[in-house]
Design a protein around this motif. Structure first.
Motif, PDB file in Angstrom:
ATOM      1  N   GLY A 142     -17.867 -20.140  52.221  1.00  0.00           N
ATOM      2  CA  GLY A 142     -19.303 -19.937  52.060  1.00  0.00           C
ATOM      3  C   GLY A 142     -19.638 -19.094  50.837  1.00  0.00           C
ATOM      4  O   GLY A 142     -20.604 -19.371  50.126  1.00  0.00           O
ATOM      5  N   LEU A 143     -18.845 -18.079  50.575  1.00  0.00           N
ATOM      6  CA  LEU A 143     -19.058 -17.217  49.416  1.00  0.00           C
ATOM      7  C   LEU A 143     -18.803 -17.986  48.125  1.00  0.00           C
ATOM      8  O   LEU A 143     -19.585 -17.907  47.174  1.00  0.00           O
ATOM      9  N   VAL A 144     -17.708 -18.731  48.081  1.00  0.00           N
ATOM     10  CA  VAL A 144     -17.394 -19.530  46.895  1.00  0.00           C
ATOM     11  C   VAL A 144     -18.520 -20.530  46.629  1.00  0.00           C
ATOM     12  O   VAL A 144     -18.976 -20.687  45.491  1.00  0.00           O
ATOM     13  N   GLU A 145     -18.979 -21.188  47.674  1.00  0.00           N
ATOM     14  CA  GLU A 145     -20.068 -22.163  47.511  1.00  0.00           C
ATOM     15  C   GLU A 145     -21.351 -21.482  47.044  1.00  0.00           C
ATOM     16  O   GLU A 145     -22.054 -21.991  46.173  1.00  0.00           O
ATOM     17  N   ALA A 146     -21.664 -20.323  47.603  1.00  0.00           N
ATOM     18  CA  ALA A 146     -22.897 -19.619  47.242  1.00  0.00           C
ATOM     19  C   ALA A 146     -22.858 -19.091  45.810  1.00  0.00           C
ATOM     20  O   ALA A 146     -23.893 -19.032  45.144  1.00  0.00           O
ATOM     21  N   PHE A 147     -21.684 -18.705  45.336  1.00  0.00           N
ATOM     22  CA  PHE A 147     -21.574 -18.108  44.002  1.00  0.00           C
ATOM     23  C   PHE A 147     -21.202 -19.134  42.928  1.00  0.00           C
ATOM     24  O   PHE A 147     -21.197 -18.818  41.747  1.00  0.00           O
ATOM     25  N   ALA A 148     -20.906 -20.349  43.333  1.00  0.00           N
ATOM     26  CA  ALA A 148     -20.463 -21.388  42.386  1.00  0.00           C
ATOM     27  C   ALA A 148     -21.481 -21.672  41.294  1.00  0.00           C
ATOM     28  O   ALA A 148     -21.117 -22.057  40.180  1.00  0.00           O
ATOM     29  N   ALA A 149     -22.749 -21.468  41.574  1.00  0.00           N
ATOM     30  CA  ALA A 149     -23.793 -21.764  40.592  1.00  0.00           C
ATOM     31  C   ALA A 149     -23.956 -20.670  39.533  1.00  0.00           C
ATOM     32  O   ALA A 149     -24.698 -20.851  38.565  1.00  0.00           O
ATOM     33  N   PHE A 150     -23.263 -19.543  39.684  1.00  0.00           N
ATOM     34  CA  PHE A 150     -23.388 -18.459  38.706  1.00  0.00           C
ATOM     35  C   PHE A 150     -22.962 -18.939  37.320  1.00  0.00           C
ATOM     36  O   PHE A 150     -21.898 -19.524  37.154  1.00  0.00           O
ATOM     37  N   GLU A 151     -23.821 -18.688  36.329  1.00  0.00           N
ATOM     38  CA  GLU A 151     -23.512 -18.987  34.937  1.00  0.00           C
ATOM     39  C   GLU A 151     -23.949 -17.807  34.093  1.00  0.00           C
ATOM     40  O   GLU A 151     -25.143 -17.570  33.922  1.00  0.00           O
ATOM     41  N   GLY A 152     -22.989 -17.076  33.581  1.00  0.00           N
ATOM     42  CA  GLY A 152     -23.297 -15.927  32.734  1.00  0.00           C
ATOM     43  C   GLY A 152     -23.572 -16.349  31.301  1.00  0.00           C
ATOM     44  O   GLY A 152     -23.196 -17.438  30.878  1.00  0.00           O
ATOM     45  N   ALA A 153     -24.227 -15.472  30.575  1.00  0.00           N
ATOM     46  CA  ALA A 153     -24.517 -15.722  29.164  1.00  0.00           C
ATOM     47  C   ALA A 153     -23.225 -15.672  28.341  1.00  0.00           C
ATOM     48  O   ALA A 153     -22.264 -14.985  28.703  1.00  0.00           O
ATOM     49  N   GLU A 154     -23.223 -16.380  27.245  1.00  0.00           N
ATOM     50  CA  GLU A 154     -22.054 -16.391  26.361  1.00  0.00           C
ATOM     51  C   GLU A 154     -21.986 -15.102  25.542  1.00  0.00           C
ATOM     52  O   GLU A 154     -23.005 -14.460  25.286  1.00  0.00           O
ATOM     53  N   TRP A 155     -20.774 -14.744  25.167  1.00  0.00           N
ATOM     54  CA  TRP A 155     -20.555 -13.640  24.244  1.00  0.00           C
ATOM     55  C   TRP A 155     -19.349 -13.984  23.383  1.00  0.00           C
ATOM     56  O   TRP A 155     -18.563 -14.871  23.716  1.00  0.00           O
ATOM     57  N   GLU A 156     -19.212 -13.282  22.267  1.00  0.00           N
ATOM     58  CA  GLU A 156     -18.073 -13.528  21.390  1.00  0.00           C
ATOM     59  C   GLU A 156     -16.988 -12.505  21.660  1.00  0.00           C
ATOM     60  O   GLU A 156     -17.227 -11.292  21.591  1.00  0.00           O
ATOM     61  N   MET A 157     -15.789 -13.010  21.970  1.00  0.00           N
ATOM     62  CA  MET A 157     -14.629 -12.138  22.117  1.00  0.00           C
ATOM     63  C   MET A 157     -13.974 -12.057  20.748  1.00  0.00           C
ATOM     64  O   MET A 157     -13.464 -13.051  20.236  1.00  0.00           O
ATOM     65  N   SER A 158     -13.986 -10.880  20.158  1.00  0.00           N
ATOM     66  CA  SER A 158     -13.397 -10.701  18.836  1.00  0.00           C
ATOM     67  C   SER A 158     -12.166  -9.796  18.879  1.00  0.00           C
ATOM     68  O   SER A 158     -11.586  -9.484  17.842  1.00  0.00           O
ATOM     69  N   ALA A 159     -11.769  -9.380  20.095  1.00  0.00           N
ATOM     70  CA  ALA A 159     -10.597  -8.514  20.247  1.00  0.00           C
ATOM     71  C   ALA A 159     -10.050  -8.647  21.657  1.00  0.00           C
ATOM     72  O   ALA A 159     -10.759  -9.053  22.574  1.00  0.00           O
ATOM     73  N   VAL A 160      -8.781  -8.292  21.791  1.00  0.00           N
ATOM     74  CA  VAL A 160      -8.145  -8.166  23.099  1.00  0.00           C
ATOM     75  C   VAL A 160      -7.695  -6.713  23.238  1.00  0.00           C
ATOM     76  O   VAL A 160      -7.623  -5.978  22.251  1.00  0.00           O
ATOM     77  N   HIS A 161      -7.382  -6.303  24.464  1.00  0.00           N
ATOM     78  CA  HIS A 161      -7.122  -4.894  24.734  1.00  0.00           C
ATOM     79  C   HIS A 161      -5.797  -4.716  25.470  1.00  0.00           C
ATOM     80  O   HIS A 161      -5.504  -5.464  26.409  1.00  0.00           O
ATOM     81  N   LEU A 162      -5.030  -3.713  25.058  1.00  0.00           N
ATOM     82  CA  LEU A 162      -3.834  -3.293  25.781  1.00  0.00           C
ATOM     83  C   LEU A 162      -4.290  -2.242  26.780  1.00  0.00           C
ATOM     84  O   LEU A 162      -4.936  -1.250  26.409  1.00  0.00           O
ATOM     85  N   VAL A 163      -3.986  -2.481  28.060  1.00  0.00           N
ATOM     86  CA  VAL A 163      -4.498  -1.633  29.134  1.00  0.00           C
ATOM     87  C   VAL A 163      -3.342  -1.156  30.006  1.00  0.00           C
ATOM     88  O   VAL A 163      -2.445  -1.933  30.347  1.00  0.00           O
ATOM     89  N   ARG A 164      -3.410   0.101  30.386  1.00  0.00           N
ATOM     90  CA  ARG A 164      -2.420   0.689  31.296  1.00  0.00           C
ATOM     91  C   ARG A 164      -3.023   0.773  32.690  1.00  0.00           C
ATOM     92  O   ARG A 164      -4.161   1.201  32.861  1.00  0.00           O
TER      93      ARG A 164
END
Length: 190
Positions: A142-164
Protein backbone atom coordinates in the motif's frame (compact mmCIF):
# COMPACT_ATOMS: atom_id res chain seq x y z
CA UNK A 1 36.87 3.50 8.60
CA UNK A 2 33.60 2.34 7.03
CA UNK A 3 33.21 4.29 3.77
CA UNK A 4 31.02 4.71 0.73
CA UNK A 5 30.91 7.03 -2.27
CA UNK A 6 27.50 8.51 -2.93
CA UNK A 7 25.18 11.17 -4.19
CA UNK A 8 23.93 13.68 -1.64
CA UNK A 9 20.74 15.22 -3.04
CA UNK A 10 20.59 19.01 -2.72
CA UNK A 11 18.53 20.60 0.03
CA UNK A 12 15.75 21.53 -2.41
CA UNK A 13 15.33 17.86 -3.40
CA UNK A 14 15.41 16.70 0.24
CA UNK A 15 12.83 19.32 1.25
CA UNK A 16 10.53 18.25 -1.58
CA UNK A 17 10.90 14.58 -0.64
CA UNK A 18 10.26 15.30 3.06
CA UNK A 19 7.03 17.16 2.21
CA UNK A 20 5.85 14.29 0.01
CA UNK A 21 6.64 11.69 2.70
CA UNK A 22 5.01 13.49 5.64
CA UNK A 23 1.44 12.21 5.08
CA UNK A 24 2.65 8.61 4.74
CA UNK A 25 4.94 8.39 7.77
CA UNK A 26 2.17 8.54 10.37
CA UNK A 27 0.26 5.78 8.60
CA UNK A 28 3.26 3.41 8.87
CA UNK A 29 4.49 3.65 12.48
CA UNK A 30 6.11 0.19 12.31
CA UNK A 31 8.77 1.45 9.93
CA UNK A 32 11.99 3.07 11.13
CA UNK A 33 12.15 6.23 9.03
CA UNK A 34 15.64 7.35 8.04
CA UNK A 35 16.61 10.79 9.31
CA UNK A 36 16.76 13.14 6.32
CA UNK A 37 20.28 14.19 7.38
CA UNK A 38 21.32 10.65 6.37
CA UNK A 39 19.57 10.57 2.97
CA UNK A 40 21.98 9.58 0.24
CA UNK A 41 22.31 7.31 -2.77
CA UNK A 42 25.23 4.89 -2.53
CA UNK A 43 27.18 4.56 -5.77
CA UNK A 44 30.01 2.43 -4.40
CA UNK A 45 30.13 0.80 -0.96
CA UNK A 46 33.79 0.49 0.11
CA UNK A 47 33.34 -1.24 3.47
CA UNK A 48 36.10 -1.04 6.08
CA UNK A 49 39.06 0.91 4.70
CA UNK A 50 42.39 1.28 6.53
CA UNK A 51 43.20 4.92 7.28
CA UNK A 52 46.68 4.57 5.80
CA UNK A 53 45.28 4.17 2.28
CA UNK A 54 43.05 7.26 2.51
CA UNK A 55 45.43 9.59 0.59
CA UNK A 56 45.74 7.13 -2.33
CA UNK A 57 42.01 6.40 -2.16
CA UNK A 58 41.14 10.08 -2.41
CA UNK A 59 43.50 10.57 -5.35
CA UNK A 60 42.01 7.65 -7.25
CA UNK A 61 38.40 8.59 -6.49
CA UNK A 62 39.03 12.18 -7.62
CA UNK A 63 40.58 10.87 -10.86
CA UNK A 64 37.68 8.47 -11.45
CA UNK A 65 35.05 11.17 -10.86
CA UNK A 66 36.84 13.65 -13.15
CA UNK A 67 36.39 11.27 -16.07
CA UNK A 68 32.60 11.61 -15.89
CA UNK A 69 30.28 14.45 -16.85
CA UNK A 70 27.72 16.10 -14.59
CA UNK A 71 24.28 14.47 -14.81
CA UNK A 72 20.70 15.62 -14.47
CA UNK A 73 19.00 13.52 -11.79
CA UNK A 74 15.73 13.38 -9.89
CA UNK A 75 14.11 11.33 -7.15
CA UNK A 76 10.89 9.59 -8.15
CA UNK A 77 8.67 6.60 -7.52
CA UNK A 78 8.88 4.00 -4.81
CA UNK A 79 9.85 0.42 -4.21
CA UNK A 80 10.94 -2.05 -1.58
CA UNK A 81 13.67 -4.64 -1.09
CA UNK A 82 13.43 -7.56 -1.46
CA UNK A 83 9.80 -6.98 -2.50
CA UNK A 84 6.81 -4.87 -1.46
CA UNK A 85 5.13 -7.89 0.16
CA UNK A 86 8.24 -8.89 2.17
CA UNK A 87 9.92 -5.52 2.61
CA UNK A 88 12.84 -4.72 4.84
CA UNK A 89 13.66 -1.49 2.99
CA UNK A 90 11.33 1.14 1.51
CA UNK A 91 12.95 3.47 -1.05
CA UNK A 92 12.52 6.11 -3.72
CA UNK A 93 14.38 5.80 -7.00
CA UNK A 94 17.17 7.92 -8.43
CA UNK A 95 16.45 8.72 -12.05
CA UNK A 96 18.89 9.96 -14.63
CA UNK A 97 21.04 8.63 -17.43
CA UNK A 98 21.28 4.94 -16.45
CA UNK A 99 24.42 3.89 -18.33
CA UNK A 100 26.51 6.92 -17.25
CA UNK A 101 25.43 6.33 -13.61
CA UNK A 102 26.44 2.66 -13.80
CA UNK A 103 29.77 3.54 -15.43
CA UNK A 104 30.45 6.18 -12.77
CA UNK A 105 29.74 3.66 -9.99
CA UNK A 106 31.98 1.04 -11.64
CA UNK A 107 34.78 3.57 -12.13
CA UNK A 108 34.65 4.66 -8.49
CA UNK A 109 34.71 1.05 -7.31
CA UNK A 110 37.67 0.20 -9.55
CA UNK A 111 39.58 3.24 -8.29
CA UNK A 112 38.93 2.24 -4.69
CA UNK A 113 40.12 -1.33 -5.33
CA UNK A 114 43.32 -0.02 -6.98
CA UNK A 115 43.92 2.13 -3.89
CA UNK A 116 43.73 -0.98 -1.69
CA UNK A 117 40.10 -1.01 -0.51
CA UNK A 118 39.42 -4.75 -0.47
CA UNK A 119 35.75 -4.90 0.60
CA UNK A 120 34.38 -2.87 -2.31
CA UNK A 121 30.90 -4.13 -3.18
CA UNK A 122 30.81 -5.36 -6.80
CA UNK A 123 27.01 -5.51 -7.12
CA UNK A 124 25.48 -3.78 -10.13
CA UNK A 125 24.15 -0.33 -9.24
CA UNK A 126 20.49 -0.16 -8.24
CA UNK A 127 20.12 3.60 -7.70
CA UNK A 128 17.78 4.33 -4.81
CA UNK A 129 17.51 6.40 -1.66
CA UNK A 130 16.45 4.43 1.43
CA UNK A 131 13.55 6.09 3.24
CA UNK A 132 12.65 3.49 5.88
CA UNK A 133 13.70 0.11 7.24
CA UNK A 134 12.05 -2.61 9.26
CA UNK A 135 13.55 -5.44 11.31
CA UNK A 136 10.93 -7.95 10.20
CA UNK A 137 9.50 -8.51 6.76
CA UNK A 138 6.54 -6.18 6.33
CA UNK A 139 3.97 -5.88 3.56
CA UNK A 140 4.35 -2.29 2.33
CA UNK A 141 2.45 -2.77 -0.92
CA UNK A 142 0.00 0.00 0.00
CA UNK A 143 2.83 2.41 0.80
CA UNK A 144 4.69 1.62 -2.43
CA UNK A 145 1.48 2.12 -4.42
CA UNK A 146 0.65 5.38 -2.61
CA UNK A 147 4.15 6.83 -3.09
CA UNK A 148 4.70 5.55 -6.65
CA UNK A 149 3.39 8.79 -8.14
CA UNK A 150 6.07 10.91 -6.43
CA UNK A 151 8.14 12.85 -8.97
CA UNK A 152 10.80 15.18 -7.64
CA UNK A 153 12.27 18.11 -9.52
CA UNK A 154 15.46 17.59 -11.50
CA UNK A 155 18.83 18.81 -10.31
CA UNK A 156 22.36 18.63 -11.67
CA UNK A 157 24.79 16.31 -9.92
CA UNK A 158 28.22 17.82 -10.48
CA UNK A 159 30.08 15.93 -7.73
CA UNK A 160 30.12 12.74 -5.72
CA UNK A 161 31.02 12.46 -2.04
CA UNK A 162 33.22 10.17 0.05
CA UNK A 163 31.29 9.50 3.26
CA UNK A 164 32.23 7.78 6.50
CA UNK A 165 29.60 5.77 8.39
CA UNK A 166 29.70 5.96 12.18
CA UNK A 167 27.73 2.98 13.44
CA UNK A 168 26.21 2.66 16.89
CA UNK A 169 22.78 2.98 18.46
CA UNK A 170 22.18 5.60 15.77
CA UNK A 171 23.97 5.87 12.43
CA UNK A 172 25.73 9.11 11.57
CA UNK A 173 27.38 10.02 8.28
CA UNK A 174 30.38 12.30 7.93
CA UNK A 175 31.31 13.74 4.54
CA UNK A 176 35.07 13.38 4.09
CA UNK A 177 35.60 14.67 0.54
CA UNK A 178 33.83 15.83 -2.59
CA UNK A 179 34.96 14.92 -6.11
CA UNK A 180 33.88 16.98 -9.12
CA UNK A 181 32.47 15.42 -12.27
CA UNK A 182 34.35 17.48 -14.86
CA UNK A 183 34.31 15.63 -18.17
CA UNK A 184 32.35 17.30 -20.95
CA UNK A 185 28.83 15.93 -21.43
CA UNK A 186 28.54 13.72 -24.51
CA UNK A 187 26.68 15.45 -27.34
CA UNK A 188 26.27 18.50 -25.13
CA UNK A 189 23.70 16.75 -22.88
CA UNK A 190 23.71 15.36 -19.35
Amino acid sequence: MRLFVGVLPPRRARDELARALRPHQGAWPGLRWIDRANWHVTLSFLGEVPEEIQPELETRLARAASRHAPMTLSLAGAGAFPSARRARVFWTGLYGPRLPLVRLAESLGAGARRAGAVQVDRKRLSPHLTLARTRTETDVTGLVEAFAAFEGAEWEMSAVHLVRSHLGSTVRYEEIAEYALTAPAPYGRS
